[in-house]
Design a protein around this motif. Structure first.
Motif, PDB file in Angstrom:
ATOM      1  N   ARG A  36      19.659  39.316 -20.749  1.00 24.80           N
ATOM      2  CA  ARG A  36      19.397  38.488 -21.926  1.00 24.80           C
ATOM      3  C   ARG A  36      20.698  37.857 -22.427  1.00 24.80           C
ATOM      4  O   ARG A  36      20.718  36.699 -22.829  1.00 24.80           O
ATOM      5  CB  ARG A  36      18.752  39.327 -23.025  1.00 24.80           C
ATOM      6  CG  ARG A  36      18.209  38.508 -24.186  1.00 24.80           C
ATOM      7  CD  ARG A  36      17.458  39.365 -25.173  1.00 24.80           C
ATOM      8  NE  ARG A  36      16.320  40.024 -24.559  1.00 24.80           N
ATOM      9  CZ  ARG A  36      16.178  41.339 -24.451  1.00 24.80           C
ATOM     10  NH1 ARG A  36      17.105  42.144 -24.924  1.00 24.80           N
ATOM     11  NH2 ARG A  36      15.108  41.854 -23.886  1.00 24.80           N
TER      12      ARG A  36
ATOM     13  N   SER B 228      21.657  33.674 -22.723  1.00 23.73           N
ATOM     14  CA  SER B 228      21.874  33.087 -24.046  1.00 23.73           C
ATOM     15  C   SER B 228      22.651  31.782 -23.923  1.00 23.73           C
ATOM     16  O   SER B 228      23.622  31.683 -23.180  1.00 23.73           O
ATOM     17  CB  SER B 228      22.661  34.070 -24.923  1.00 23.73           C
ATOM     18  OG  SER B 228      23.216  33.404 -26.033  1.00 23.73           O
ATOM     19  N   SER B 229      22.215  30.769 -24.668  1.00 23.93           N
ATOM     20  CA  SER B 229      22.877  29.464 -24.591  1.00 23.93           C
ATOM     21  C   SER B 229      24.339  29.554 -25.022  1.00 23.93           C
ATOM     22  O   SER B 229      25.201  28.867 -24.483  1.00 23.93           O
ATOM     23  CB  SER B 229      22.133  28.453 -25.460  1.00 23.93           C
ATOM     24  OG  SER B 229      22.095  28.895 -26.821  1.00 23.93           O
TER      25      SER B 229
ATOM     26  N   TYR C 186      25.069  33.743 -31.115  1.00 24.28           N
ATOM     27  CA  TYR C 186      24.118  34.616 -30.419  1.00 24.28           C
ATOM     28  C   TYR C 186      23.250  35.380 -31.419  1.00 24.28           C
ATOM     29  O   TYR C 186      22.027  35.475 -31.255  1.00 24.28           O
ATOM     30  CB  TYR C 186      24.870  35.605 -29.517  1.00 24.28           C
ATOM     31  CG  TYR C 186      23.949  36.570 -28.820  1.00 24.28           C
ATOM     32  CD1 TYR C 186      23.229  36.180 -27.700  1.00 24.28           C
ATOM     33  CD2 TYR C 186      23.773  37.867 -29.292  1.00 24.28           C
ATOM     34  CE1 TYR C 186      22.363  37.048 -27.063  1.00 24.28           C
ATOM     35  CE2 TYR C 186      22.906  38.748 -28.667  1.00 24.28           C
ATOM     36  CZ  TYR C 186      22.206  38.332 -27.551  1.00 24.28           C
ATOM     37  OH  TYR C 186      21.343  39.185 -26.925  1.00 24.28           O
TER      38      TYR C 186
ATOM     39  N   GLU D 208      20.751  33.091 -32.946  1.00 27.68           N
ATOM     40  CA  GLU D 208      19.762  32.732 -31.940  1.00 27.68           C
ATOM     41  C   GLU D 208      18.713  33.835 -31.781  1.00 27.68           C
ATOM     42  O   GLU D 208      17.509  33.557 -31.722  1.00 27.68           O
ATOM     43  CB  GLU D 208      20.489  32.481 -30.605  1.00 27.68           C
ATOM     44  CG  GLU D 208      19.618  32.053 -29.448  1.00 27.68           C
ATOM     45  CD  GLU D 208      20.462  31.877 -28.190  1.00 27.68           C
ATOM     46  OE1 GLU D 208      20.194  32.570 -27.196  1.00 27.68           O
ATOM     47  OE2 GLU D 208      21.397  31.055 -28.213  1.00 27.68           O
ATOM     48  N   ARG D 209      19.157  35.075 -31.754  1.00 25.66           N
ATOM     49  CA  ARG D 209      18.227  36.198 -31.590  1.00 25.66           C
ATOM     50  C   ARG D 209      17.367  36.377 -32.843  1.00 25.66           C
ATOM     51  O   ARG D 209      16.189  36.723 -32.752  1.00 25.66           O
ATOM     52  CB  ARG D 209      19.013  37.484 -31.299  1.00 25.66           C
ATOM     53  CG  ARG D 209      19.727  37.477 -29.970  1.00 25.66           C
ATOM     54  CD  ARG D 209      18.738  37.410 -28.816  1.00 25.66           C
ATOM     55  NE  ARG D 209      18.042  38.674 -28.653  1.00 25.66           N
ATOM     56  CZ  ARG D 209      16.735  38.772 -28.426  1.00 25.66           C
ATOM     57  NH1 ARG D 209      15.975  37.702 -28.384  1.00 25.66           N
ATOM     58  NH2 ARG D 209      16.185  39.961 -28.267  1.00 25.66           N
TER      59      ARG D 209
END
Length: 202
Positions: free
Chosen positions: A9, A13-14, A32, A35-36
């Motif tokens: 994961r 992640s971008s 991050y 994002e999550r």
């Protein structure tokens, strides 16, 4: 297995996938986490992922592959610890109308300090009869984070579940995830709302 999934994961992640460990910045870490959170991940899940990332970076620093861990200043969401306790009525429902295999695991969760993973791995070879009754002599913990005592006393309810069996006691479930789904479905069928298996340890 869980750490492998977390690393995959992290790699997808971008914010993290487009850079190297040497180029990671605190801003990448914050991205991050955001994002999550936008993806709906729970605070506890995000903290576990962050712990794995920190372990990787700290190891790289220890081996002089990085000059320092630049994400150390970033704090993951703390959330709130669950304080949910199963009621007597809920426990009675699981006993009277539930799945017998699940009830046996519930019994061990209520009567021992063992976590779900150790209960699912519980093996008859761990049993030892001592002067004051039956004990489980446990294998060493795989991590300091989720440690366990070297041995655990077993009362009559637990020995009723485990004695007379050979090998793993709960062979019906290979992975914790498959048991989690079974426990969730059992609770839903009985009308038990928002009870996690881990809550039984409370």
């Amino acid at each position: 297995r869980r750490n492998e999934g977390i690393i995959n994961r992290l790699l997808s992640s971008s914010g993290l996938a487009s850079t190297t460990l040497r180029e990671l910045s605190a801003q990448d870490g914050l991205q991050y986490l955001r994002e999550r959170q936008r993806a709906g991940a729970k605070d506890g899940t995000i903290r576990r992922e962050w712990t794995v990332l920190m372990a990787i970076l700290n190891c790289a620093v220890a081996y002089d592959l990085l000059d320092k861990n630049r994400l150390k200043v970033v704090n993951p969401p703390q959330g709130q610890r669950r304080t949910r306790i199963a009621t007597v009525e809920e426990i009675r429902l699981l006993h009277d109308q539930g799945d017998p295999d699940i009830w046996n695991i519930v019994t061990m969760a209520l009567m021992t300090p063992l976590r779900q993973g150790m209960i699912l791995k519980f093996d008859s070879s761990w049993l030892a009869k001592q002067d004051d009754g039956w004990w489980a002599i446990l294998p060493p913990a795989r991590s300091a984070t989720k440690g366990h005592p070297p041995k655990v006393p077993l009362n009559g309810m637990v020995t009723h579940v485990v004695l007379g069996k050979i090998g793993r006691i709960f062979t019906r479930w290979t992975y914790a995830e498959s048991f989690r789904h079974s426990f969730t479905r059992a609770c839903q069928r009985l009308g038990i709302v928002d009870l996690h298996f881990h809550d039984l340890r409370h």
